[in-house]
Design a protein around this motif. Sequence first.
Motif, PDB file in Angstrom:
ATOM      1  N   PHE A  93       0.847  -1.176   0.000  1.00 15.71           N
ATOM      2  CA  PHE A  93       0.000   0.000   0.000  1.00 15.71           C
ATOM      3  C   PHE A  93       0.889   1.234   0.000  1.00 15.71           C
ATOM      4  CE2 PHE A  93      -2.796  -3.123   2.209  1.00 15.71           C
ATOM      5  CZ  PHE A  93      -3.752  -3.205   1.204  1.00 15.71           C
ATOM      6  N   ARG A  94       0.460   2.261  -0.726  1.00 19.10           N
ATOM      7  CA  ARG A  94       1.230   3.496  -0.843  1.00 19.10           C
ATOM      8  C   ARG A  94       0.285   4.695  -0.775  1.00 19.10           C
ATOM      9  NH1 ARG A  94       3.976   0.141  -4.613  1.00 19.10           N
ATOM     10  NH2 ARG A  94       6.165  -0.056  -4.064  1.00 19.10           N
ATOM     11  N   GLY A  95       0.870   5.849  -0.513  1.00 16.70           N
ATOM     12  CA  GLY A  95       0.145   7.112  -0.577  1.00 16.70           C
ATOM     13  C   GLY A  95      -1.142   7.114   0.222  1.00 16.70           C
ATOM     14  N   PRO A  96      -2.272   7.434  -0.433  1.00 14.25           N
ATOM     15  CA  PRO A  96      -3.550   7.529   0.275  1.00 14.25           C
ATOM     16  C   PRO A  96      -3.977   6.198   0.918  1.00 14.25           C
ATOM     17  CG  PRO A  96      -3.757   8.368  -1.969  1.00 14.25           C
ATOM     18  CD  PRO A  96      -2.389   7.801  -1.827  1.00 14.25           C
ATOM     19  N   GLU A  97      -3.604   5.094   0.312  1.00 14.67           N
ATOM     20  CA  GLU A  97      -3.937   3.787   0.893  1.00 14.67           C
ATOM     21  C   GLU A  97      -3.262   3.626   2.249  1.00 14.67           C
ATOM     22  OE1 GLU A  97      -2.251   1.555  -2.276  1.00 14.67           O
ATOM     23  OE2 GLU A  97      -4.150   1.384  -3.350  1.00 14.67           O
ATOM     24  N   LEU A  98      -2.002   4.020   2.313  1.00 16.01           N
ATOM     25  CA  LEU A  98      -1.246   3.936   3.552  1.00 16.01           C
ATOM     26  C   LEU A  98      -1.795   4.923   4.585  1.00 16.01           C
ATOM     27  CD1 LEU A  98       1.047   2.155   4.444  1.00 16.01           C
ATOM     28  CD2 LEU A  98       2.654   3.896   3.687  1.00 16.01           C
ATOM     29  N   LEU A  99      -2.203   6.107   4.135  1.00 15.97           N
ATOM     30  CA  LEU A  99      -2.826   7.076   5.034  1.00 15.97           C
ATOM     31  C   LEU A  99      -4.065   6.478   5.682  1.00 15.97           C
ATOM     32  CD1 LEU A  99      -3.208   9.897   6.272  1.00 15.97           C
ATOM     33  CD2 LEU A  99      -4.421  10.533   4.170  1.00 15.97           C
TER      34      LEU A  99
END
Length: 177
Positions: A3-9
């Motif tokens: 997960f990266r970016g908004p997914e990680l947020l």
Amino acid sequence: MNFRGPELLFLFAREMGHCRTGHALWKTVIKFLVGEQRSRGLMGGGLFSALGKVLSPSALLEGTLEVPLMAWARQAEITADRAGMLALGNETIVRNVLLSWSLKSPLLQRQINVEEWLSQQAVNDDDMTKLSELMTSATPYITRRLKLVNDFAKSPELKRWQALIQQYTAKPKPQSA
């Protein structure tokens, strides 16, 4: 999962929701009382095993405690999902992360038409499915979970919280000379 970016947020916000509401303490209590494997419940091991458990006072006590504790754990997950949704504000990303997480395969998740899948699942939203979730799962089944995310995304409650947060996060406008 990558997960990266908004997914990680979203995932960080979910975990912060767990932390802020004190879920860690109660999740520890649940693990202490009913153990790591929740499949040991009343029907864990099949019908014959269940009959033996019903006749055992300690197993009956365990089952009596396990059902409400698992219900609390499901509600804790829903609360954390809402915290993540509040931080992110994007239902599509939230839905994709939860579905990918549940399926344990981003590749499989990308191949699913989520809208169609949810409409097909709504037909099967019956009492047996609800009973199965109640007796066997410490997390909401993914179909119900996604429906709850959708309901929250459309709710006035989310809009109210977002407006309140906006008051404190809005950047001040520069003053003109």
